[in-house]
Design a protein around this motif. Structure first.
Motif, short mmCIF file in Angstrom:
data_model
loop_
_atom_site.label_atom_id
_atom_site.label_comp_id
_atom_site.label_asym_id
_atom_site.label_seq_id
_atom_site.Cartn_x
_atom_site.Cartn_y
_atom_site.Cartn_z
N CYS A 11 -7.52 0.63 -8.37
CA CYS A 11 -6.59 1.75 -8.28
C CYS A 11 -5.15 1.28 -8.43
O CYS A 11 -4.36 1.91 -9.15
CB CYS A 11 -6.76 2.47 -6.94
SG CYS A 11 -8.38 3.21 -6.67
N ARG A 21 -4.59 3.18 -12.24
CA ARG A 21 -3.91 4.47 -12.13
C ARG A 21 -2.48 4.35 -11.63
O ARG A 21 -1.59 5.09 -12.05
CB ARG A 21 -4.70 5.40 -11.19
CG ARG A 21 -5.93 6.02 -11.82
CD ARG A 21 -6.52 7.09 -10.92
NE ARG A 21 -7.06 6.52 -9.71
CZ ARG A 21 -8.32 6.10 -9.58
NH1 ARG A 21 -9.13 6.16 -10.61
NH2 ARG A 21 -8.76 5.61 -8.44
N CYS A 31 -12.73 4.50 -7.15
CA CYS A 31 -12.18 3.54 -6.19
C CYS A 31 -13.31 2.69 -5.62
O CYS A 31 -14.42 3.17 -5.41
CB CYS A 31 -11.47 4.29 -5.08
SG CYS A 31 -10.82 3.24 -3.75
#
Length: 219
Positions: free
Chosen positions: A120, A124, A154
């Motif tokens: 993550c 992102r 995740c």
């Protein structure tokens, strides 16, 4: 250049820091590590201890300012890049991709199928998707999981979930490993030490990107 190892890579039972330094030396890169390296402050920031985190950030800034900072931890990269002011930071996946493009690191491609887990923090949060894939593709066949890039799942370790809700973190890790196993890949590679620790020992070999290169790059 300062190699900022990060708490997880430096102190946990991994070979990530050693693997990173081995690759840097192989490429002839001049670097130094901090003898008294402190936490980047990520955990303090994410768990609401803002005042304590700002004190940590100030101390680290005095040491790191004006240097190129290399991290092998996706969480450290996000924090140093986005929560500090005007630091020059590069993640090891970006740096390895550069070294390969400059022919300072060379690998022979193997008959090996690898799937990649976007952390993550690196994916992102920092929009770094291509560089780690470029590195893997120089050595192995990259097979994507169903959820990848911006849609990656995740691992379950971030945001304090592993500490506060270990059962939920374990369930999330099992779900991600199930996707990885579904690709029929030989192993899973991730750019985040924390992801590696939460995903390992679940039926598929899990390696950090640096460990992957050291383990298979010389064969």
């Amino acid at each position: 250049m300062i190699y900022f190892r990060g708490c997880t890579a430096r102190e946990k039972e991994t070979s990530i820091a050693d693997a990173t330094e081995e690759l840097l030396k192989l490429a002839g890169v001049e670097y130094r590590v901090l003898d008294d390296e402190k936490c980047c402050g990520s955990v303090l920031l994410r768990t609401g201890f803002i005042e304590e985190a700002q004190e940590q950030i100030q101390k680290n800034t005095e040491i790191l300012s004006g240097e190129l900072i290399l991290t092998s931890c996706a969480g450290c990269y996000k924090t140093l890049k986005q929560d500090y002011n005007d630091l020059d930071v590069i993640h090891i996946s970006q740096f390895l991709s550069q070294l390969i493009d400059e022919n300072k690191l060379n690998f022979h491609k193997k008959d090996l199928n690898v799937t990649y887990h976007d952390s993550c923090h690196l994916g992102r949060h920092c929009n770094i998707f291509d560089e780690p894939r470029n590195v893997i593709s120089k050595l192995a066949n990259l097979i994507e999981m169903e959820n990848n890039h911006e849609n990656s799942l995740c691992c379950g370790a971030g945001g304090g979930v592993k500490s506060a809700y270990p059962e939920i973190a374990s369930q999330m890790a099992d779900s991600r490993i199930s996707q990885a196993i579904g690709t029929d890949a030989d192993l899973l590679v991730t750019p985040c030490p924390f992801c590696k620790l939460n995903l390992k020992d679940r039926g598929l070999d899990v390696l950090d990107l640096t460990e992957f290169l050291v383990k298979y790059g010389g064969e």
